[in-house]
Design a protein around this motif. Structure first.
Motif, PDB file in Angstrom:
ATOM      1  N   ALA A  86     -10.418  40.174   0.156  1.00 31.18           N
ATOM      2  CA  ALA A  86     -10.647  40.511   1.559  1.00 31.18           C
ATOM      3  C   ALA A  86      -9.870  41.789   1.863  1.00 31.18           C
ATOM      4  O   ALA A  86      -9.032  42.234   1.065  1.00 31.18           O
ATOM      5  CB  ALA A  86     -10.178  39.368   2.460  1.00 31.18           C
ATOM      6  N   GLU A  87     -10.130  42.352   3.032  1.00 28.80           N
ATOM      7  CA  GLU A  87      -9.455  43.593   3.431  1.00 28.80           C
ATOM      8  C   GLU A  87      -7.938  43.414   3.434  1.00 28.80           C
ATOM      9  O   GLU A  87      -7.204  44.268   2.946  1.00 28.80           O
ATOM     10  CB  GLU A  87      -9.944  44.011   4.825  1.00 28.80           C
ATOM     11  N   GLU A  88      -7.452  42.279   3.952  1.00 31.66           N
ATOM     12  CA  GLU A  88      -6.005  42.060   3.999  1.00 31.66           C
ATOM     13  C   GLU A  88      -5.414  41.881   2.603  1.00 31.66           C
ATOM     14  O   GLU A  88      -4.250  42.215   2.366  1.00 31.66           O
ATOM     15  CB  GLU A  88      -5.631  40.884   4.902  1.00 31.66           C
ATOM     16  N   ASP A  89      -6.200  41.374   1.649  1.00 30.72           N
ATOM     17  CA  ASP A  89      -5.729  41.265   0.259  1.00 30.72           C
ATOM     18  C   ASP A  89      -5.514  42.652  -0.339  1.00 30.72           C
ATOM     19  O   ASP A  89      -4.505  42.896  -1.012  1.00 30.72           O
ATOM     20  CB  ASP A  89      -6.736  40.494  -0.601  1.00 30.72           C
ATOM     21  N   LEU A  90      -6.452  43.556  -0.088  1.00 25.53           N
ATOM     22  CA  LEU A  90      -6.329  44.923  -0.617  1.00 25.53           C
ATOM     23  C   LEU A  90      -5.118  45.629  -0.009  1.00 25.53           C
ATOM     24  O   LEU A  90      -4.382  46.328  -0.708  1.00 25.53           O
ATOM     25  CB  LEU A  90      -7.613  45.716  -0.348  1.00 25.53           C
ATOM     26  N   ARG A  91      -4.904  45.418   1.282  1.00 27.14           N
ATOM     27  CA  ARG A  91      -3.729  46.028   1.924  1.00 27.14           C
ATOM     28  C   ARG A  91      -2.432  45.437   1.364  1.00 27.14           C
ATOM     29  O   ARG A  91      -1.462  46.158   1.138  1.00 27.14           O
ATOM     30  CB  ARG A  91      -3.787  45.828   3.428  1.00 27.14           C
ATOM     31  N   ALA A  92      -2.418  44.120   1.129  1.00 33.82           N
ATOM     32  CA  ALA A  92      -1.229  43.473   0.578  1.00 33.82           C
ATOM     33  C   ALA A  92      -0.935  43.969  -0.831  1.00 33.82           C
ATOM     34  O   ALA A  92       0.229  44.202  -1.191  1.00 33.82           O
ATOM     35  CB  ALA A  92      -1.408  41.958   0.577  1.00 33.82           C
ATOM     36  N   ILE A  93      -1.970  44.151  -1.644  1.00 32.43           N
ATOM     37  CA  ILE A  93      -1.783  44.676  -3.001  1.00 32.43           C
ATOM     38  C   ILE A  93      -1.184  46.072  -2.933  1.00 32.43           C
ATOM     39  O   ILE A  93      -0.255  46.408  -3.661  1.00 32.43           O
ATOM     40  CB  ILE A  93      -3.109  44.672  -3.780  1.00 32.43           C
ATOM     41  N   SER A  94      -1.706  46.878  -2.032  1.00 28.04           N
ATOM     42  CA  SER A  94      -1.180  48.237  -1.871  1.00 28.04           C
ATOM     43  C   SER A  94       0.274  48.207  -1.420  1.00 28.04           C
ATOM     44  O   SER A  94       1.116  48.949  -1.946  1.00 28.04           O
ATOM     45  CB  SER A  94      -2.034  48.999  -0.863  1.00 28.04           C
ATOM     46  N   ASP A  95       0.594  47.329  -0.473  1.00 32.47           N
ATOM     47  CA  ASP A  95       1.972  47.230   0.027  1.00 32.47           C
ATOM     48  C   ASP A  95       2.930  46.694  -1.026  1.00 32.47           C
ATOM     49  O   ASP A  95       4.114  47.049  -1.034  1.00 32.47           O
ATOM     50  CB  ASP A  95       2.027  46.348   1.272  1.00 32.47           C
ATOM     51  N   MET A  96       2.436  45.822  -1.924  1.00 33.89           N
ATOM     52  CA  MET A  96       3.290  45.262  -2.975  1.00 33.89           C
ATOM     53  C   MET A  96       3.807  46.351  -3.910  1.00 33.89           C
ATOM     54  O   MET A  96       4.855  46.203  -4.517  1.00 33.89           O
ATOM     55  CB  MET A  96       2.496  44.249  -3.826  1.00 33.89           C
ATOM     56  N   HIS A  97       3.076  47.436  -4.029  1.00 25.41           N
ATOM     57  CA  HIS A  97       3.425  48.479  -4.979  1.00 25.41           C
ATOM     58  C   HIS A  97       3.923  49.744  -4.300  1.00 25.41           C
ATOM     59  O   HIS A  97       3.869  50.833  -4.859  1.00 25.41           O
ATOM     60  CB  HIS A  97       2.211  48.769  -5.875  1.00 25.41           C
ATOM     61  N   PHE A  98       4.432  49.587  -3.082  1.00 25.61           N
ATOM     62  CA  PHE A  98       5.023  50.705  -2.353  1.00 25.61           C
ATOM     63  C   PHE A  98       6.353  51.085  -2.992  1.00 25.61           C
ATOM     64  O   PHE A  98       7.170  50.218  -3.295  1.00 25.61           O
ATOM     65  CB  PHE A  98       5.240  50.319  -0.886  1.00 25.61           C
ATOM     66  N   VAL A  99       6.552  52.355  -3.207  1.00 31.23           N
ATOM     67  CA  VAL A  99       7.795  52.847  -3.811  1.00 31.23           C
ATOM     68  C   VAL A  99       8.397  53.876  -2.874  1.00 31.23           C
ATOM     69  O   VAL A  99       7.740  54.812  -2.448  1.00 31.23           O
ATOM     70  CB  VAL A  99       7.521  53.498  -5.192  1.00 31.23           C
ATOM     71  N   ASN A 100       9.687  53.686  -2.553  1.00 34.91           N
ATOM     72  CA  ASN A 100      10.418  54.646  -1.740  1.00 34.91           C
ATOM     73  C   ASN A 100      11.618  55.093  -2.562  1.00 34.91           C
ATOM     74  O   ASN A 100      12.658  54.429  -2.568  1.00 34.91           O
ATOM     75  CB  ASN A 100      10.854  54.005  -0.421  1.00 34.91           C
ATOM     76  N   PRO A 101      11.513  56.206  -3.270  1.00 31.52           N
ATOM     77  CA  PRO A 101      12.564  56.617  -4.191  1.00 31.52           C
ATOM     78  C   PRO A 101      13.891  56.978  -3.525  1.00 31.52           C
ATOM     79  O   PRO A 101      14.918  56.980  -4.171  1.00 31.52           O
ATOM     80  CB  PRO A 101      11.987  57.827  -4.905  1.00 31.52           C
ATOM     81  N   GLY A 102      13.913  57.237  -2.246  1.00 35.70           N
ATOM     82  CA  GLY A 102      15.155  57.618  -1.570  1.00 35.70           C
ATOM     83  C   GLY A 102      16.052  56.435  -1.250  1.00 35.70           C
ATOM     84  O   GLY A 102      17.224  56.602  -0.967  1.00 35.70           O
ATOM     85  N   VAL A 103      15.525  55.217  -1.306  1.00 43.88           N
ATOM     86  CA  VAL A 103      16.285  54.026  -0.940  1.00 43.88           C
ATOM     87  C   VAL A 103      16.566  53.221  -2.200  1.00 43.88           C
ATOM     88  O   VAL A 103      15.688  52.972  -3.001  1.00 43.88           O
ATOM     89  CB  VAL A 103      15.483  53.170   0.064  1.00 43.88           C
ATOM     90  N   ALA A 104      17.838  52.802  -2.378  1.00 40.54           N
ATOM     91  CA  ALA A 104      18.208  52.005  -3.548  1.00 40.54           C
ATOM     92  C   ALA A 104      17.600  50.620  -3.428  1.00 40.54           C
ATOM     93  O   ALA A 104      17.602  50.019  -2.359  1.00 40.54           O
ATOM     94  CB  ALA A 104      19.721  51.899  -3.662  1.00 40.54           C
TER      95      ALA A 104
END
Length: 126
Positions: A86-104
């Motif tokens: 579903a649309e929310e599944d695709l958004r959750a997958i994308s959010d699971m792999h969010f990387v913010n290199p500036g934050v430990a």
């Protein structure tokens, strides 16, 4: 007085060109041109509630094989043997792999701070 007629019915006159230029200029100044074009039918959007591996991979811009290999750890819907997203599944997958290199990362910080402890299992000596 005689009526002035254009030389050719298809050739626009100077006043018509000036009017067209004024309309184009006004359209260029409008910030939300989509509102002006709202009467025009937009591209048909999919009315499907769920998508399969192929479309999910295409929308996430990843290989389909990557999704299939990691499906047990990814949010999805299952209808018998059929896996759907579903649309929310695709958004959750994308959010699971969010990387913010500036934050430990908290996990990395905890593992570095934890003291080393000997194993509770004794080694057999011969």
């Amino acid at each position: 007085m005689s009526a002035v007629t254009p030389a050719s019915p298809t050739a626009p006159g100077l006043t018509e060109l000036q009017g067209l230029a004024a309309v184009m200029s006004a359209l260029a100044r409008v910030s939300d041109i989509d509102a002006l074009l709202s009467t025009r039918p937009s591209e048909p959007r999919s009315t499907r509630l769920h998508v399969g591996y192929d479309e999910a991979a295409e929308r996430l811009n990843i290989p389909e094989k990557w999704l299939r290999e990691r499906i047990s750890k990814l949010p999805h819907r299952k209808f018998g043997k059929f896996v759907q997203f579903a649309e929310e599944d695709l958004r959750a997958i994308s959010d699971m792999h969010f990387v913010n290199p500036g934050v430990a990362n908290d996990k990395e910080h905890e593992s570095a701070v934890m003291p080393l402890q000997p194993s509770k299992h004794a080694r057999k000596r011969f």
